[in-house]
Motif scaffolding. Structure first.
Motif, PDB file in Angstrom:
ATOM      1  N   ASP A  94       0.841  -1.200   0.000  1.00 42.22           N
ATOM      2  CA  ASP A  94       0.000   0.000   0.000  1.00 42.22           C
ATOM      3  C   ASP A  94       0.875   1.249   0.000  1.00 42.22           C
ATOM      4  O   ASP A  94       1.935   1.287   0.624  1.00 42.22           O
ATOM      5  CB  ASP A  94      -0.912   0.025   1.219  1.00 42.22           C
ATOM      6  N   LEU A  95       0.415   2.261  -0.684  1.00 39.25           N
ATOM      7  CA  LEU A  95       1.119   3.537  -0.714  1.00 39.25           C
ATOM      8  C   LEU A  95       0.801   4.327   0.549  1.00 39.25           C
ATOM      9  O   LEU A  95      -0.272   4.170   1.154  1.00 39.25           O
ATOM     10  CB  LEU A  95       0.718   4.333  -1.945  1.00 39.25           C
ATOM     11  N   ALA A  96       1.718   5.192   0.940  1.00 39.06           N
ATOM     12  CA  ALA A  96       1.542   5.990   2.158  1.00 39.06           C
ATOM     13  C   ALA A  96       0.219   6.749   2.131  1.00 39.06           C
ATOM     14  O   ALA A  96      -0.518   6.752   3.122  1.00 39.06           O
ATOM     15  CB  ALA A  96       2.712   6.959   2.319  1.00 39.06           C
ATOM     16  N   ILE A  99      -2.777   4.532   2.880  1.00 35.70           N
ATOM     17  CA  ILE A  99      -2.902   4.215   4.302  1.00 35.70           C
ATOM     18  C   ILE A  99      -3.518   5.397   5.038  1.00 35.70           C
ATOM     19  O   ILE A  99      -4.409   5.224   5.878  1.00 35.70           O
ATOM     20  CB  ILE A  99      -1.548   3.798   4.891  1.00 35.70           C
ATOM     21  N   VAL A 100      -3.090   6.593   4.710  1.00 38.02           N
ATOM     22  CA  VAL A 100      -3.687   7.790   5.318  1.00 38.02           C
ATOM     23  C   VAL A 100      -5.178   7.848   4.977  1.00 38.02           C
ATOM     24  O   VAL A 100      -6.020   8.058   5.856  1.00 38.02           O
ATOM     25  CB  VAL A 100      -2.957   9.066   4.862  1.00 38.02           C
ATOM     26  N   LEU A 101      -5.514   7.614   3.738  1.00 43.51           N
ATOM     27  CA  LEU A 101      -6.912   7.650   3.285  1.00 43.51           C
ATOM     28  C   LEU A 101      -7.767   6.613   4.009  1.00 43.51           C
ATOM     29  O   LEU A 101      -8.937   6.857   4.306  1.00 43.51           O
ATOM     30  CB  LEU A 101      -6.975   7.440   1.771  1.00 43.51           C
ATOM     31  N   SER A 102      -7.190   5.461   4.349  1.00 45.09           N
ATOM     32  CA  SER A 102      -7.955   4.422   5.047  1.00 45.09           C
ATOM     33  C   SER A 102      -8.447   4.901   6.413  1.00 45.09           C
ATOM     34  O   SER A 102      -9.385   4.334   6.972  1.00 45.09           O
ATOM     35  CB  SER A 102      -7.127   3.143   5.199  1.00 45.09           C
ATOM     36  N   HIS A 136       3.421   8.405  -2.869  1.00 45.52           N
ATOM     37  CA  HIS A 136       3.714   7.399  -3.901  1.00 45.52           C
ATOM     38  C   HIS A 136       4.756   6.365  -3.460  1.00 45.52           C
ATOM     39  O   HIS A 136       5.226   5.595  -4.284  1.00 45.52           O
ATOM     40  CB  HIS A 136       4.145   8.038  -5.230  1.00 45.52           C
ATOM     41  N   ARG A 137       5.102   6.365  -2.183  1.00 45.14           N
ATOM     42  CA  ARG A 137       6.058   5.364  -1.691  1.00 45.14           C
ATOM     43  C   ARG A 137       5.311   4.232  -1.007  1.00 45.14           C
ATOM     44  O   ARG A 137       4.365   4.457  -0.257  1.00 45.14           O
ATOM     45  CB  ARG A 137       7.059   5.993  -0.730  1.00 45.14           C
ATOM     46  N   SER A 138       5.766   3.015  -1.248  1.00 45.42           N
ATOM     47  CA  SER A 138       5.164   1.848  -0.613  1.00 45.42           C
ATOM     48  C   SER A 138       5.498   1.830   0.866  1.00 45.42           C
ATOM     49  O   SER A 138       6.610   2.180   1.282  1.00 45.42           O
ATOM     50  CB  SER A 138       5.676   0.557  -1.245  1.00 45.42           C
ATOM     51  N   TYR A 139       4.543   1.390   1.631  1.00 48.93           N
ATOM     52  CA  TYR A 139       4.672   1.350   3.086  1.00 48.93           C
ATOM     53  C   TYR A 139       5.876   0.526   3.536  1.00 48.93           C
ATOM     54  O   TYR A 139       6.583   0.900   4.472  1.00 48.93           O
ATOM     55  CB  TYR A 139       3.369   0.793   3.666  1.00 48.93           C
ATOM     56  N   HIS A 140       6.149  -0.579   2.857  1.00 51.95           N
ATOM     57  CA  HIS A 140       7.221  -1.477   3.307  1.00 51.95           C
ATOM     58  C   HIS A 140       8.621  -0.873   3.167  1.00 51.95           C
ATOM     59  O   HIS A 140       9.564  -1.366   3.786  1.00 51.95           O
ATOM     60  CB  HIS A 140       7.148  -2.836   2.594  1.00 51.95           C
ATOM     61  N   VAL A 141       8.792   0.183   2.385  1.00 54.78           N
ATOM     62  CA  VAL A 141      10.114   0.797   2.247  1.00 54.78           C
ATOM     63  C   VAL A 141      10.312   1.968   3.212  1.00 54.78           C
ATOM     64  O   VAL A 141      11.399   2.537   3.268  1.00 54.78           O
ATOM     65  CB  VAL A 141      10.380   1.264   0.788  1.00 54.78           C
ATOM     66  N   LYS A 147       6.807   5.401   9.131  1.00 54.61           N
ATOM     67  CA  LYS A 147       5.558   4.640   9.308  1.00 54.61           C
ATOM     68  C   LYS A 147       4.731   5.227  10.448  1.00 54.61           C
ATOM     69  O   LYS A 147       3.515   5.352  10.344  1.00 54.61           O
ATOM     70  CB  LYS A 147       5.863   3.164   9.592  1.00 54.61           C
ATOM     71  N   GLN A 148       5.407   5.600  11.527  1.00 54.46           N
ATOM     72  CA  GLN A 148       4.694   6.153  12.680  1.00 54.46           C
ATOM     73  C   GLN A 148       4.023   7.479  12.312  1.00 54.46           C
ATOM     74  O   GLN A 148       2.875   7.717  12.679  1.00 54.46           O
ATOM     75  CB  GLN A 148       5.668   6.335  13.847  1.00 54.46           C
ATOM     76  N   PHE A 149       4.709   8.317  11.549  1.00 58.50           N
ATOM     77  CA  PHE A 149       4.116   9.586  11.144  1.00 58.50           C
ATOM     78  C   PHE A 149       2.964   9.373  10.149  1.00 58.50           C
ATOM     79  O   PHE A 149       1.983  10.109  10.172  1.00 58.50           O
ATOM     80  CB  PHE A 149       5.176  10.537  10.569  1.00 58.50           C
ATOM     81  N   VAL A 150       3.062   8.368   9.305  1.00 56.82           N
ATOM     82  CA  VAL A 150       1.951   8.018   8.402  1.00 56.82           C
ATOM     83  C   VAL A 150       0.744   7.583   9.231  1.00 56.82           C
ATOM     84  O   VAL A 150      -0.396   7.943   8.934  1.00 56.82           O
ATOM     85  CB  VAL A 150       2.369   6.929   7.384  1.00 56.82           C
ATOM     86  N   MET A 151       0.991   6.835  10.308  1.00 60.20           N
ATOM     87  CA  MET A 151      -0.105   6.405  11.194  1.00 60.20           C
ATOM     88  C   MET A 151      -0.772   7.605  11.867  1.00 60.20           C
ATOM     89  O   MET A 151      -1.992   7.637  12.037  1.00 60.20           O
ATOM     90  CB  MET A 151       0.406   5.439  12.269  1.00 60.20           C
ATOM     91  N   ILE A 152       0.021   8.593  12.235  1.00 57.89           N
ATOM     92  CA  ILE A 152      -0.540   9.803  12.842  1.00 57.89           C
ATOM     93  C   ILE A 152      -1.388  10.546  11.812  1.00 57.89           C
ATOM     94  O   ILE A 152      -2.499  10.988  12.114  1.00 57.89           O
ATOM     95  CB  ILE A 152       0.576  10.691  13.429  1.00 57.89           C
ATOM     96  N   ALA A 153      -0.885  10.668  10.588  1.00 56.18           N
ATOM     97  CA  ALA A 153      -1.669  11.307   9.522  1.00 56.18           C
ATOM     98  C   ALA A 153      -2.966  10.538   9.284  1.00 56.18           C
ATOM     99  O   ALA A 153      -4.033  11.132   9.101  1.00 56.18           O
ATOM    100  CB  ALA A 153      -0.846  11.390   8.235  1.00 56.18           C
ATOM    101  N   ARG A 154      -2.886   9.205   9.298  1.00 61.16           N
ATOM    102  CA  ARG A 154      -4.074   8.359   9.119  1.00 61.16           C
ATOM    103  C   ARG A 154      -5.101   8.640  10.206  1.00 61.16           C
ATOM    104  O   ARG A 154      -6.293   8.768   9.940  1.00 61.16           O
ATOM    105  CB  ARG A 154      -3.670   6.881   9.145  1.00 61.16           C
TER     106      ARG A 154
END
Length: 180
Positions: A94-96, A99-102, A136-141, A147-154
């Protein structure tokens, strides 16, 4: 206005009290930090706010809704939650921004159709948090901190009425901790 009201909330596992007779109220515009040793029950308490864990006894009211008399999924959409336990549930491909959109749906992955405007909003939120380089970056990279900041944005995507950060600095280096 009371945002959170726990009355005599207890949690028992294997005949042992992990939480016992918790009475706790949080009013609008208050900010709380729960501190304690590992195993003290901090995460258990937070999971009871989100409705992902049910107490053995007691009553919980969150955002004016009493658990047991309200729709848990509807209430969960009003609560932003960031936890390292949640991070591991996402798919690496999944793209960053996906994940935020989810976060709009409180889902792991996107299973509902969305408007282009909502995707633009997710990207804008990443940019507002200084994370436009992750679009446009995959979560696994991503690094642990990214990842933690993406979770906060989510968690912020649905403009929650409550934002819960469960050990938000786990895996962050010194500079990322300061930034958070």
């Amino acid at each position: 206005m009371t945002i959170l009201d726990f009355q005599q909330v207890s949690f028992v596992r294997d005949k042992n009290y992990l939480l016992k007779a918790i009475n706790w109220q949080v009013k609008k515009n208050e900010h709380w930090a729960i501190l304690g040793l590992n195993g003290a029950g901090k995460s258990l308490l937070l999971q009871m706010i989100t409705g992902s864990l049910w107490p053995s006894s007691g009553q919980r009211t969150v955002l004016g809704e009493r658990y047991g008399k309200t729709s848990v999924p509807d209430l969960q959409r009003r609560i932003g939650w960031v936890s390292s336990a949640l991070q591991s549930k996402f798919y690496g491909r999944d793209l960053a921004e996906e994940i935020v959109l989810s976060g709009l749906y409180s889902s792991i992955g996107l299973y509902e159709s969305y408007e282009e405007e909502q995707l633009i909003q997710a990207k804008a939120l990443l940019a507002d948090l200084g994370l436009s380089h992750l679009i446009h970056r995959s979560y696994h990279v991503l690094s642990q901190g990214e990842k933690q900041f993406v979770m906060i944005a989510r968690a912020m995507m649905a403009q929650p009425e409550i934002l819960i950060l469960d050990e938000p600095c786990t895996g962050l280096d010194l500079f990322a901790r300061e930034e958070l």
